[in-house]
Each structure stands twice: as C-alpha cells, then as structure tokens.
Write a protein that holds these residues in place. Structure first.
Motif, PDB file in Angstrom:
ATOM      1  N   ASP A  25       0.970  -1.023   0.023  1.00  0.00           N
ATOM      2  CA  ASP A  25       0.093   0.007   0.006  1.00  0.00           C
ATOM      3  C   ASP A  25       0.894   1.326  -0.037  1.00  0.00           C
ATOM      4  O   ASP A  25       1.895   1.249   0.601  1.00  0.00           O
ATOM      5  N   MET A  26       0.283   2.202  -0.838  1.00  0.00           N
ATOM      6  CA  MET A  26       1.135   3.444  -0.994  1.00  0.00           C
ATOM      7  C   MET A  26       0.235   4.530  -1.433  1.00  0.00           C
ATOM      8  O   MET A  26      -0.546   4.460  -2.248  1.00  0.00           O
ATOM      9  N   VAL A  27       0.288   5.804  -0.863  1.00  0.00           N
ATOM     10  CA  VAL A  27      -0.227   6.946  -1.269  1.00  0.00           C
ATOM     11  C   VAL A  27       0.773   8.002  -1.568  1.00  0.00           C
ATOM     12  O   VAL A  27       1.699   8.301  -0.821  1.00  0.00           O
ATOM     13  N   LEU A  28       0.749   8.396  -2.852  1.00  0.00           N
ATOM     14  CA  LEU A  28       1.907   9.499  -3.148  1.00  0.00           C
ATOM     15  C   LEU A  28       1.101  10.669  -3.618  1.00  0.00           C
ATOM     16  O   LEU A  28       0.203  10.869  -4.429  1.00  0.00           O
ATOM     17  N   VAL A  29       1.590  11.904  -3.342  1.00  0.00           N
ATOM     18  CA  VAL A  29       0.954  13.160  -3.836  1.00  0.00           C
ATOM     19  C   VAL A  29       2.272  13.944  -4.448  1.00  0.00           C
ATOM     20  O   VAL A  29       3.131  13.923  -3.722  1.00  0.00           O
ATOM     21  N   LEU A  30       1.567  14.335  -5.659  1.00  0.00           N
ATOM     22  CA  LEU A  30       2.961  15.217  -6.364  1.00  0.00           C
ATOM     23  C   LEU A  30       2.533  16.549  -6.590  1.00  0.00           C
ATOM     24  O   LEU A  30       1.480  16.793  -7.348  1.00  0.00           O
ATOM     25  N   ALA A  31       3.393  17.578  -6.278  1.00  0.00           N
ATOM     26  CA  ALA A  31       2.995  18.969  -6.398  1.00  0.00           C
ATOM     27  C   ALA A  31       4.002  19.736  -7.416  1.00  0.00           C
ATOM     28  O   ALA A  31       4.945  19.940  -6.969  1.00  0.00           O
ATOM     29  N   ASN A  32       3.825  19.936  -8.458  1.00  0.00           N
ATOM     30  CA  ASN A  32       4.619  20.423  -9.210  1.00  0.00           C
ATOM     31  C   ASN A  32       4.822  21.836  -9.530  1.00  0.00           C
ATOM     32  O   ASN A  32       5.688  22.658 -10.400  1.00  0.00           O
ATOM     33  N   GLY A  33       3.883  22.737  -9.097  1.00  0.00           N
ATOM     34  CA  GLY A  33       3.870  24.293  -8.919  1.00  0.00           C
ATOM     35  C   GLY A  33       3.768  24.780 -10.239  1.00  0.00           C
ATOM     36  O   GLY A  33       3.676  26.067 -10.342  1.00  0.00           O
ATOM     37  N   LYS A  34       2.889  24.171 -11.336  1.00  0.00           N
ATOM     38  CA  LYS A  34       2.871  24.635 -12.528  1.00  0.00           C
ATOM     39  C   LYS A  34       1.858  25.798 -12.490  1.00  0.00           C
ATOM     40  O   LYS A  34       1.800  26.622 -13.517  1.00  0.00           O
ATOM     41  N   ALA A  35       0.702  25.767 -11.530  1.00  0.00           N
ATOM     42  CA  ALA A  35       0.152  27.071 -11.485  1.00  0.00           C
ATOM     43  C   ALA A  35       0.496  28.179 -11.257  1.00  0.00           C
ATOM     44  O   ALA A  35      -0.076  29.290 -11.452  1.00  0.00           O
ATOM     45  N   GLY A  36       1.683  28.236 -10.705  1.00  0.00           N
ATOM     46  CA  GLY A  36       2.210  29.566 -10.661  1.00  0.00           C
ATOM     47  C   GLY A  36       1.981  30.310  -9.385  1.00  0.00           C
ATOM     48  O   GLY A  36       2.016  31.410  -9.183  1.00  0.00           O
ATOM     49  N   ASN A  37       1.363  29.729  -8.096  1.00  0.00           N
ATOM     50  CA  ASN A  37       0.847  30.249  -6.829  1.00  0.00           C
ATOM     51  C   ASN A  37       2.074  30.538  -6.169  1.00  0.00           C
ATOM     52  O   ASN A  37       3.168  29.828  -6.202  1.00  0.00           O
ATOM     53  N   GLU A  38       2.015  31.396  -5.155  1.00  0.00           N
ATOM     54  CA  GLU A  38       2.957  31.391  -4.095  1.00  0.00           C
ATOM     55  C   GLU A  38       3.062  30.170  -3.371  1.00  0.00           C
ATOM     56  O   GLU A  38       2.029  29.552  -3.277  1.00  0.00           O
ATOM     57  N   LEU A  39       4.215  29.697  -2.879  1.00  0.00           N
ATOM     58  CA  LEU A  39       4.447  28.674  -2.378  1.00  0.00           C
ATOM     59  C   LEU A  39       3.606  28.258  -0.968  1.00  0.00           C
ATOM     60  O   LEU A  39       3.305  29.288  -0.048  1.00  0.00           O
ATOM     61  N   LEU A  40       2.802  27.341  -1.189  1.00  0.00           N
ATOM     62  CA  LEU A  40       1.837  27.026  -0.226  1.00  0.00           C
ATOM     63  C   LEU A  40       2.733  26.356   1.012  1.00  0.00           C
ATOM     64  O   LEU A  40       3.340  25.473   0.984  1.00  0.00           O
TER      65      LEU A  40
END
Lengths: 412, 412
Positions: A240-255
C-alpha cells in the motif's frame, strides 16, 4: 461524477466532472499492456514536466514490498518525483534480494525512458505476492511507453487495477492567489483493504506549489481520516502506498501552513482523498453497496475511529447489510467489543433515517423503512455514544457470496 | 469419538467415547421444548445432587447480557451451584431493566423447580439480541422439566444450540487418590465466535472435589489457550460464558494447587476445554473444515497468540482455504500486520506437510500436495517465526458461501 461545489468558509472547492490525475497542469499519464495480465492494461505511468514536490505514506505491514523501499529512497533523497511507473498483476513482495534488485532495475529503466534522474523516479507494484517480477515484460512495457506513450489518463487508471471492477478518478479545482489550482487523483484497491494502508495504491497530482514538509504533514493527517478509515476485509497488504505530487505549474505563491489559503488547499486534498477512499470501499471485492459508519459522542476522535472501524469490519454486520437485515444487535455487539470507553446506557443507533436503539435500549421501529434504506446503494449507520465530542467516519462494504467466490480462487 | 488415552507424565487421561456432561457422578441433565424455537429443543438443565464448587469466565463485551450478571451474582455469593438452566433462541441481551428482572425471575423459577436456593442456581441465554425473554415460555419450560425431567444428556446438548449443526459433548476420566474421576462438558457456538469468549456457552462438570480458588485459576488459564483461541468471524458476543461445576462426589481428597495430581486434573480439564473449543470452530457457521494454526519461535507466548489469531481471523486466508488454494502470500500478509515483533527474514510457513516459505522466501513446492492437504477436513498451518521459544495454537474454520447465506438473514 457531475460538477459540484463545496463551500469551505467563503471559498469554494469545485469538483470537475471529467477530472483525473492528468487534469493538473504539466502532468500527463497513460497505460500500456506489457503481458503480465492476460489482456488488460497492466503498466501505467504518470509524468510531470518538472520535478514535483512529493510526499508519501506507506503500508505498516512488516513485510513491506520491494518497490515501496525503492520509492521511499527516491523521495527521501530530495522530496522530488518527476516520473511514476506502476505495474499490476505481480506485487514484487516477499521476493527477497532479487525482488529488491528487480525494483531498482524497474526504476532505472523508467528513469531512462523519461530521461529523469533515478532519484526523481517512483515505482509501485500490485498483484500476487511471492512471484518474481517478470523483468522482460516490465522492459517491454517501458519500451511501449517510449514508443507510443498512450497519453490517455484513463489508461493509467485502468493499468493499475487488479480485482477492481472500475476505474477510480477524481479532480477538484480551487483558487489560490488568483490562480486556478487543481488536484487530481487515481486509485486502485479492492481486496486486502483495511486501515492502515491497504492493497491500495493511490496517486494524487496537483499543479499547486507546496512546501515539502507541509505537504507531507497534510497527507499524513488526511490519510488518517480517509484511506485509513476504509476496510473491505481487514487485511493490510504489503504494497500500500499513497503519493501526492505537487509540481507548482499553477504559479501560485508557495503554499505552507502559514498561508491564508492553506486550509482551502488542505480541504481540496481531503476531498480528493476521501472520494478515492470511498470509491475503493464501494468497489470492495464482491461488494454490492457502500457502507458509511458515522460515530459521534465519543470520548475522543481516536475512540470514535476505533468504534467505527469495529462496526465497519464486522463480518456479521457486513453480511446482515448484504441481506438488508436490520440486525442492530450485531452493531451493539461490535461497539461492545471495540475496547473503547463506552457507556452501554448512552448508545443510540440509526440505520439511515431509522432510529433503532435509543440510549442503550431497542426502540420499536418501522422494519420496512429500515429495509428500504439497507437496500440502497449507499447505506449509512449512525451511532451516538452520548459521552463526548469525539467523532469519526469509516467506509466499507457488504460481504457477499461473490467475495467468497473471488477469494476462494484468486491465485489459481 | 473413539476411546483414546493420553499420557500425562506417568499418568493417563482416558477419553470416554460416549461421555458427556452427565457422565460425572451426581450430575443429571436434560432438555425440553418450551416454544421459543419452532420445533427444536430450546430449554436445557443440569442438576447436581449436591451443591458444586463452581468457577466461571464471562464475555469481555461491554454489553454483557442480563443472565450473565445474575449468574455471576449467584456464583460470587458462595461459589456453589446446584442447578443450571439455559434457554436458546433469545439472548436476553440489550433488554435493560426488564431484561434483568426477567433473568432474576428465570433464576427464581429454576430454583423453585429444583428446590435449591436461588444463589445455587445459574442461568444462561443465547440467541437473538434485543428481544425480551418470553417469560410464559420460560415458565412453561420449567414446568415441563418438573413434570417430565427428560433426563437425557444429549437433550441438554441439543437444547442449547442455535445455528450449530451438531451437539458438542465430551468426557474424560482420570485417577486421583485411587478414585476414578471424570470431567464432562457440553458447548454451543457457531457464529459470533472470537476470542475472548464468543457466542459460546460451555458447561463443564466433574465429580472431583476441587478447592474453589484453584478451580477458578485453572479455568482462567485453560480458557486462554482453548476457548479464547478460536474464531469464526471475529465477533465477541454479549452472552459468552464458561462454567465448571465440581461436586466432589468421587470422594477424592480436595484438589488444590499443592496436590501431587493437580497437574493431571488440570490436564484433564484442558483436554475437555480444547476438545469443545475445536468442535465449536469446526461447526462455525458455514464451515466445511477445521483449521488449526500453530505458531512457534515467537518472542513470547503472547506474541505467538497474536500472530496465530491474525492468521486464523483473516477472511482472505479463510476463503483461500475454502477454495483449497495454497495462497501463502495471505499468511505472510497476516503475520506482517499482526503488530508483533517479527523478523521477516526468519519466517517459515508450512501448509500441512508442505513447506511453502523458508526463512522469509517462497520455496518451490508441490502444488498438488498442498492442495491435497487443503482439501482435508482438518487443515493445519504451521509457522515458525525463528525468533524465540513462544508458541500458541489457534483454531478456526474456512469462510464459505454458506456463512454469507446464514448471516444475510439470521433475524428474518
């Protein structure tokens, strides 16, 4: 899934009707047939244009499968993933040194195919335990990806399934810093499903820019109230594994946790995780319905979680729901053996809209109305323990003849 | 059961082929039909010529049924019981104040019928939860006993059954102080069966004279390795109880922990409890075979018990055994989530005579031989954890279509 809007304070989370893991900007995904399974797709991939900040949670089973070890190594080296490769059919679990070498080899080929560093590459496997990974088929799958790509997200969702009967996909949209941000997800899981982490793979993408540690903490939090609250058969698997990938392409300020929209983002991620978790429970092996168990009035959230899991895990309750039998005695029994602080004289239970136990005592109720509810595709059991403010929700399914049929001969 | 002799040091425990709960001197037993169940016997009794020293263990479920409260009160007042009354069909659980009043009334009528003090009277109920005890039927049953008696032990064993498919009886004989002493037992239990204490009633009689505290400690000890090591479906019921009555009619010197033959007596009692426990597991709802899980090489007996229970409780393993599928991966998985100190590289597993995992790695094995074993009525799974001297044995059954059929409509 039709478009829906969920209010979070004054802001909104919008469900995207056709959304999936490739909805967030900069992500592509696909799947091919490499020959591990007879005819179904069995090799999937997700790719991000740029390295994506990545967080993961993994099975608590002592026999952790080889691909999980390799993927954790990748992520811990720099918290970035750009390519993800997943095969179904063979789990590469309990395969010893050779299994670990095979997992490294699968990662290496994947990295070469997508021209990314190995430490930016994640892998996952699901299927039979104890069989070696058929490396020539894995290689063939990777060659196929290089040649054709098959850039259709729903091919990814198909390629990661085992005994599942349907694909599990979702995406939502939120607005942060004036930027539209989306979060998409795909999952598989049908048997060997139980908190904590099941034979369940779940992959989530977002084009938001998110600080690594905050992403990791958010995923752990949310997993405890979503993926860790589902059960099909009480068996926690090796893969079992859950991964979340956040690539920043939306250009928002870093959350990060101090950002004014942090709770909105977290809520969006929670909606995606909960939706995938429920889809897994609904598609439990042999399941004919989704069961939701809400517990409130517990001394703590933890006690509520334990009670809800005891109810959702009971074979006797699951078979009663399968038969649409309002057998609330079995619910009382499960609460009673959950080993939590419960005052028997304060417990109330409803089946859907029908109150069946009030403060520890059975009440006369409309059997036909209760049966009507239990015949629905979505069954809900609500319990008020009357002793505090702790609450939790768990999801599962009924136990049917088909569960037995499927599992009496999975291997052969 | 044919006559068998079991060696205990230089002494012997002899199984009596036709033995039952009325085998020990001074005990009689019987059963009548009082109308709670349609046609089957539903009201049983055991009587001792003289008050018998009595020990009991009871369900750990928070929702403990009314008859258990009343029986515990009887026993704690003087540790003596002379008459025992048991109804099946209605559990008198979750019935509040009225249920408790009904249980007292049932004890009172029983005491009057057998002309013994109320505090020498024990009662038990098993069946549906949440329905009031039908007192006019209970009264009718007691009147029947007074008029006809129906002194046939196997009528007692029949009268306590619910979804069981067969009676469960045993008796053994030992020699202490030159006196022949026998220990007999009867049990019921088929669904809602799980450690600790299941929907399980078990009554044991002996004509030995035994000191009360020693008897109580022995019963607790033995319950932990017999009745608490069986599972059918993981649900611990509200009504479980084991009683042992020792009336001293054999005329031996009072047995206590310092008596030279204490261990022989305890061994005899253990054989009776283990035999009844296995019969309950074998007769699990829908079961087609008895499964025995032996775990050795654990860091402690407690760890071994936890691992063996994880294996015997797994739906995936139970369905695989039902399908005679040598799916050892599911056994590995269950060991892995048992939350015990286990070194994955030291675990070995055999299915009957067939080694399938050696020190954490699958080994090539004869599939036909493994299947042959799994097709037997008695299946054994042997696990060596390779890490210590702790060991345990658990018993259960396969999970079949019939389990689902029986439980999808028990109430209706």
């Amino acid at each position: 899934m039709t478009e829906q809007v969920k209010q979070v304070g004054e802001q909104e989370v919008t469900l995207l009707p056709e959304g999936n893991i490739a909805t967030p900007q900069g992500f592509t995904a696909g799947g091919v047939h490499c020959g591990i399974r007879k005819t179904k797709l069995d090799f999937g991939w997700v790719y991000s244009d740029v390295p994506a900040t990545t967080a993961g949670v993994y099975t608590t089973n002592i026999f952790q499968a080889a691909p999980l070890k390799v993927t954790q190594e990748s992520i811990s080296s720099g918290q970035k993933i750009q390519a993800l490769l997943v095969n179904s059919g063979i789990a590469n679990a309990c395969t010893g040194e050779q299994g670990l070498a095979d997992a490294y080899q699968m990662r290496k080929w994947g990295a070469e195919a997508f021209r990314v560093p190995e430490q930016f590459t994640a892998i996952a496997s699901t299927g039979l335990i104890g069989e070696p990974l058929p490396m020539e088929k894995i290689k063939y799958g990777i060659d196929q990806i290089q040649m054709q790509g098959n850039h259709h997200s729903n091919r990814f969702e198909q390629a990661i399934l085992t005994t599942d009967t349907r694909e599990k996909a979702i995406a939502v949209e939120i607005e942060i810093d004036g930027q539209k941000i989306s979060i998409g997800g795909a999952a598989k899981g049908s048997g060997m499903i139980h908190p904590n982490m099941a034979t369940m793979l779940s992959f989530i993408t977002t084009d938001a820019a998110v600080e690594a540690e905050a992403l990791s903490l958010a995923l752990k939090d949310i997993t405890n109230t979503s993926f860790n609250m589902i059960t099909v058969d009480g068996d926690t698997s090796t893969n079992d594994m859950v991964l979340v990938l956040a690539n920043g392409k939306a250009g928002n300020e870093l959350l990060h946790e101090g950002h004014p929209d942090w709770s909105l983002f977290k809520q969006g991620l929670a909606i995606v995780c909960e939706a995938l978790a429920k889809e897994i429970a609904r598609d439990g092996e042999g399941a004919t319905k989704l069961v939701e168990v809400q517990v409130e009035g517990a001394e703590s959230d933890q006690a509520a979680r334990a009670v809800s899991k005891a109810i959702i895990s009971s074979n006797l309750i699951k078979t009663a729901i399968h038969g649409a039998d309002a057998n609330w005695g079995r619910i009382i029994t499960a609460i009673g053996y959950s080993d939590q602080p419960v005052d028997p004289d304060k417990v109330s239970i409803s089946l859907g809209p029908v109150l069946v136990v009030n403060k520890g005592m059975p009440v006369p109720f409309d059997e036909a109305a209760a049966k009507d509810h239990l015949l629905q595709d979505n069954v809900s059991i609500h319990t008020d323990l009357g002793s505090g403010t702790g609450k939790a929700t768990a999801w599962g399914c009924d136990l049917s003849y088909d569960y037995v049929r499927i599992n009496a001969s999975y291997r052969t």
